[in-house]
Design an enzyme around this catalytic site. Structure first.
Site, mmCIF file in Angstrom:
data_model
loop_
_atom_site.group_PDB
_atom_site.id
_atom_site.type_symbol
_atom_site.label_atom_id
_atom_site.label_comp_id
_atom_site.label_asym_id
_atom_site.label_seq_id
_atom_site.Cartn_x
_atom_site.Cartn_y
_atom_site.Cartn_z
ATOM 1 N N CYS A 134 0.816 -1.216 0.000
ATOM 2 C CA CYS A 134 0.000 0.000 0.000
ATOM 3 C C CYS A 134 0.851 1.268 0.000
ATOM 4 O O CYS A 134 0.491 2.267 -0.642
ATOM 5 C CB CYS A 134 -0.956 -0.008 1.187
ATOM 6 N N HIS A 136 -2.031 0.421 7.130
ATOM 7 C CA HIS A 136 -2.354 0.819 5.759
ATOM 8 C C HIS A 136 -1.873 2.242 5.519
ATOM 9 O O HIS A 136 -1.677 3.025 6.466
ATOM 10 C CB HIS A 136 -3.877 0.727 5.547
ATOM 11 N N ASP A 175 -7.573 6.202 -2.231
ATOM 12 C CA ASP A 175 -6.862 4.989 -1.830
ATOM 13 C C ASP A 175 -6.483 4.206 -3.078
ATOM 14 O O ASP A 175 -7.276 3.418 -3.605
ATOM 15 C CB ASP A 175 -7.733 4.140 -0.905
#
Length: 701
Positions: A441, A485, A501
C-alpha cells in the site's frame, strides 16, 4: 503379547526411577521445576547468555539430585556469581535497573539452588522465586502471563508447604490440596481490595510498559516499512461500537499524516509542543454530514503518541488510564497525545465518516504539500506533468488528474503483494511505476502523491489502519498490526482535502472484505499448512484468546476510577468519595477476613484421621494403665507395652496395631494409593475396637 513401545518403556522406567529417589531428591526436583516455570516467560526478555546460564545451573542441580551427588564448593558458586555480575555489566553497563536486576535474579535462582543445604537456604530460594514471579509482570500484564504466574505461585506455595512437612512421605495430592485451600482463603480479601480500594486516577495495578522500542506505525515511512507489519498478528487496538458499525470499506483509522519527502522517506510537518498545548494547529473548516458513530477504543501500549480514530473525529478524546496526558487534534485531523502511550489506554470518541475539511482556497500553508526533491524520479514527474496538461486541455482539474491516476492503477498490470521486495536506488518510484509494478500500500500511496504533486496538486500520505475483524465471541472489533495501511489525500479548490486509496484500485478485496475471511492475508493462518480445518481451529483459538485478553484488559488492567465509579453506582452508591470508599473497603475486608477465620476454625476442628485413630488407641491403653502423651511416637508406646503387665496376646495385638499405624504414617505412598490407605486405616480402627485388654499373670495375683 504385544511389546511395549520403546518411548512408553522409557517413560515408565523414568517414573519408576523418580519414585525410587529419596524424598529430599524428589523435593529438590519439584523445586527446580517450579523455578523453571517461573523463568520461562523471562527468557524472551533476557540476554541469551543469561537464559543459557540459569538453565544450565538448574539442570546441574537436577543432575546432582538425581544421582545423589554432593553440592559444589561455595568457591565455585562465588566464581560463577562474579562471572554473572561481569556479564551484566558488559551487557547493560550497570547492575541497577529492571533488565540487569532481573538478569541477576535469574542467575541467583540457579546458584542458590546449588547452595541449598538447610531450611534457611530454602527460604532464601523461595524469596527469589516469588520475586521472579513479580518480575514477570514488569514485562507483561496479559491474561496469559497472569495465568502462568498463578501456576508458578501455586508451585512455590506447594514447595514452601513441603519444606514445613519434614516427617513422613506426604503425597503430592495432599500438598496441592493444601495449596488450593490457602489460595482460596486469600482470594476473597484480594477481590475486595481490588474492587473497593480507592482509585484516584488511572488503574491501580496496571504497570507502564517499558519496552525499549516503539511498536506498530511510526511517523516515518519508506517503501517497505508498512509491509513489514503485514505478518504481525499482534493487536493494535480493540473497538466497541456503541451503535451500528459502518461498512468495512469506510473503516479508515487515521494515524500520522506525512508531508515531507526527501526522495526515500516521508515524515510529518513539525509541530512544536508549545503549539500543540496552545491549540495553534487546530482543524479548520471541518464539515460533516449524517449522524456520528460512537465507539470506545482500547489501545495497546505502543511507546508512540498516536491516537487512532475513524475519519473524521469530532474532537480530541479524554484518555482513561493516562494521567497528565492531553490529546490534541491537529489541522490535518491527526490525534496526538502529549507523551508516548506506555500503558493500556481507553477512550470514547465520536466520528463522522462523511466529511470534508481544509481551506477552500489555495494558501501558503499548502506549499509543503507540493514540494518534491529536485531531480528525483524524472519519469514520474514527467508523467504527472503530462496528466496535468491533458486535464487542462479537456477542461478538467485536480479531480480528473486523480481519477486518471486511479484508473491507471486499476487497468494497467500493477500487482499488490505482501512481499514486494526492496526498491534500491534514488529513483525508486520510477522503478515501481514503469518497471516492476509490484508493491504494497505504501508504494501505491507515495506514487499517487508524487504524481499529483508533479501535476501541481497538493497531496500527502495518511498512515493508519484499515478495516479489522469482528471477534464472534465477545463481538468486539479487533484491529491488528497486519491491518496497517497507507492512503492519500489531495486538495481540490472549493472542496478541501479528499481521500484517495490507490490500493483499492489494484486490489479491492484489501479494502472491502465484506466479512469474507482472506486466509491468504491472515498472518496467523500462514502457519496453518494442514488444511482449512486446522486454519479454522487456529482462528477460533485466536478469537478465544482475544476475547479473554479483552475481558482481562477491561476489568483488571483498565479497572480505574471510571469503572470503579460505574460499579459502585450500579450498587447504589452515587459519586462516592475516598472516605466512603475506604470505609466500604475496610468493612468488606473485615467481613471477608471474618468469614475466612470461621472457615479456618471449622477446618482446625476437623481431626486428622490418623491422629484420631492413634488417640483412640492411646485412650484404650490408658484404661489398662499404659499412660502416654500425644507427642509419643507409636514405636515408643510399643516399647512401653512390651514392659507392661498385660497379657502377651494383648501386647502382641496392640504392638501390631501400633506398628501398622507407624508404617501408615511414615511409609512412602503414591497418590493413587490414597484410597487404599484410607481403607487400611478404617480396618485398623475396627481392629482397635475389637482389642481386648487382658491383664497378665502378674496382674491376676
Amino acid at each position: 503379547m504385544q511389546a511395549t513401545p520403546p518411548p512408553l518403556r522409557t517413560t515408565t522406567r523414568w517414573l519408576a526411577h523418580l519414585r525410587g529417589l529419596p524424598r529430599d531428591a524428589r523435593d529438590t526436583l519439584f523445586l527446580l521445576a517450579v523455578a523453571a516455570i517461573t523463568l520461562v516467560p523471562l527468557a524472551a526478555h533476557l540476554p541469551g547468555w543469561a537464559v543459557a546460564g540459569s538453565g544450565a545451573l538448574l539442570a546441574w542441580r537436577a543432575l546432582l539430585a538425581g544421582r545423589n551427588r554432593p553440592l559444589p564448593s561455595r568457591w565455585w558458586l562465588a566464581l560463577l556469581l562474579m562471572l554473572g555480575v561481569v556479564g551484566a555489566l558488559l551487557q547493560f553497563h550497570t547492575i541497577f535497573g529492571r533488565d540487569p536486576g532481573i538478569t541477576l535474579v535469574s542467575l541467583l535462582l540457579g546458584l542458590k539452588a546449588l547452595e541449598t543445604r538447610n531450611r534457611r537456604d530454602a527460604y532464601v530460594l523461595f524469596y527469589l522465586g516469588f520475586f521472579g514471579v513479580s518480575a514477570n509482570f514488569l514485562y507483561s500484564q496479559s491474561a496469559l502471563t497472569a495465568g502462568w504466574m498463578l501456576l508458578a505461585t501455586a508451585g512455590w506455595i506447594t514447595a514452601l508447604i513441603n519444606a514445613n512437612l519434614p516427617a513422613g512421605e506426604p503425597p503430592l495430592r495432599q500438598r496441592l490440596w493444601l495449596t488450593t485451600k490457602l489460595l482460596a482463603f486469600g482470594t476473597p480479601a484480594m477481590v475486595v481490595l481490588f474492587l473497593l480500594f480507592p482509585r484516584f486516577a488511572g488503574p491501580l495495578w496496571a504497570l507502564p510498559s517499558s519496552a525499549p522500542n516503539a511498536t506498530g506505525l511510526s511517523d516515518q515511512m519508506d517503501a517497505g516499512s508498512i509491509a513489514s507489519l503485514a505478518r504481525d498478528d499482534s493487536v493494535a487496538f480493540r473497538v466497541e461500537f456503541l451503535g451500528p458499525r459502518p461498512p468495512e470499506r469506510e473503516l479508515y483509522w487515521r494515524g500520522p499524516v506525512l508531508t515531507h519527502f526527501n526522495g526515500r522517506q516521508w515524515s510529518p510537518l513539525p509541530v512544536s509542543p508549545q503549539a500543540m498545548s496552545a491549540g495553534l494547529d487546530q482543524p479548520r473548516n471541518v464539515r460533516t454530514e449524517g449522524p456520528g458513530i460512537r465507539y470506545a477504543v482500547t489501545l495497546q501500549p505502543s511507546q508512540q503518541p498516536f491516537i487512532f480514530a475513524l475519519d473524521a473525529a469530532e474532537g480530541a478524546p479524554v484518555l482513561d488510564g493516562q494521567p497528565q496526558t492531553d490529546v490534541t487534534q491537529l489541522s490535518n485531523l491527526e490525534l496526538r497525545a502529549s507523551r508516548p502511550l506506555t500503558r493500556l489506554t481507553r477512550y470514547d470518541i465520536t466520528s463522522y465518516p462523511h466529511f470534508s475539511y481544509g481551506p477552500r482556497r489555495l494558501s501558503p500553508r499548502l506549499a509543503a504539500d507540493l514540494q518534491l526533491p529536485p531531480g528525483d524520479n524524472p519519469r514520474t514527474v514527467a508523467l504527472g506533468e503530462r496528466l496535468a496538461r491533458q486535464a487542462r486541455a479537456n477542461g478538467g482539474g485536480p479531480l480528473q488528474v486523480a481519477q486518471n491516476v486511479l484508473q491507471m492503477f486499476r487497468h494497467e498490470p500493477f500487482h499488490y503483494s505482501l512481499n514486494p521486495g526492496a526498491y534500491p536506488g534514488r529513483n525508486q518510484i520510477d522503478d515501481f511505476l514503469f518497471d516492476r509494478r509490484v508493491g504494497f500500500c505504501e508504494h501505491y500511496a507515495q506514487a499517487f502523491v508524487v504524481l499529483l504533486r508533479a501535476a501541481g496538486i497538493p497531496a500527502r500520505i495518511v498512515t493508519g489502519y484499515q478495516g479489522g475483524r469482528e471477534n464472534p465471541i465477545d463481538h468486539t472489533w479487533v484491529v491488528r498490526q497486519s491491518d496497517a495501511h497507507a492512503w492519500a489525500e489531495y486538495w481540490v479548490a472549493g472542496r478541501g482535502w479528499l481521500r484517495a486509496d490507490p490500493t483499492a484500485m489494484v486490489d479491492p478485496s484489501r479494502i472491502d472484505r465484506s466479512g469474507q475471511t482472506l486466509a491468504a492475508r491472515e498472518p496467523l493462518l500462514g502457519i496453518a499448512a494442514f488444511g482449512p480445518r486446522d486454519a479454522a481451529l487456529l482462528l477460533r483459538l485466536r478469537n478465544l484468546s482475544d476475547a479473554l485478553n479483552n475481558a482481562w484488559n477491561q476489568w483488571v488492567l483498565d479497572y480505574g476510577q471510571t469503572r470503579q465509579n460505574n460499579l459502585l453506582r450500579d450498587l447504589g452508591m452515587a459519586q462516592p468519595n475516598w472516605a466512603q470508599l475506604s470505609a466500604l473497603a475496610v468493612a468488606a475486608l473485615s467481613l471477608a477476613v471474618s468469614l475466612m477465620g470461621l472457615l479456618l476454625v471449622w477446618e482446625r476442628r476437623k481431626t486428622d484421621p490418623w491422629d484420631a485413630a492413634y488417640a483412640a488407641l492411646r485412650a484404650r491403653l490408658s484404661q489398662a494403665g499404659i499412660a502416654s502423651a500425644a507427642s509419643d511416637p507409636p514405636a515408643a508406646l510399643a516399647a512401653r507395652l512390651r514392659q507392661s503387665a498385660l497379657a502377651p496376646a494383648t501386647v502382641t495385638e496392640a504392638c501390631a496395631l501400633l506398628d501398622a499405624l507407624e508404617r501408615w504414617r511414615y511409609a512412602r505412598a503414591d497418590t493413587d494409593q490414597a484410597r487404599t490407605r484410607r481403607q487400611h486405616l478404617r480396618q485398623l480402627r475396627r481392629r482397635m475396637a475389637r482389642l481386648r485388654l487382658q491383664p497378665g499373670l502378674a496382674g491376676q495375683n
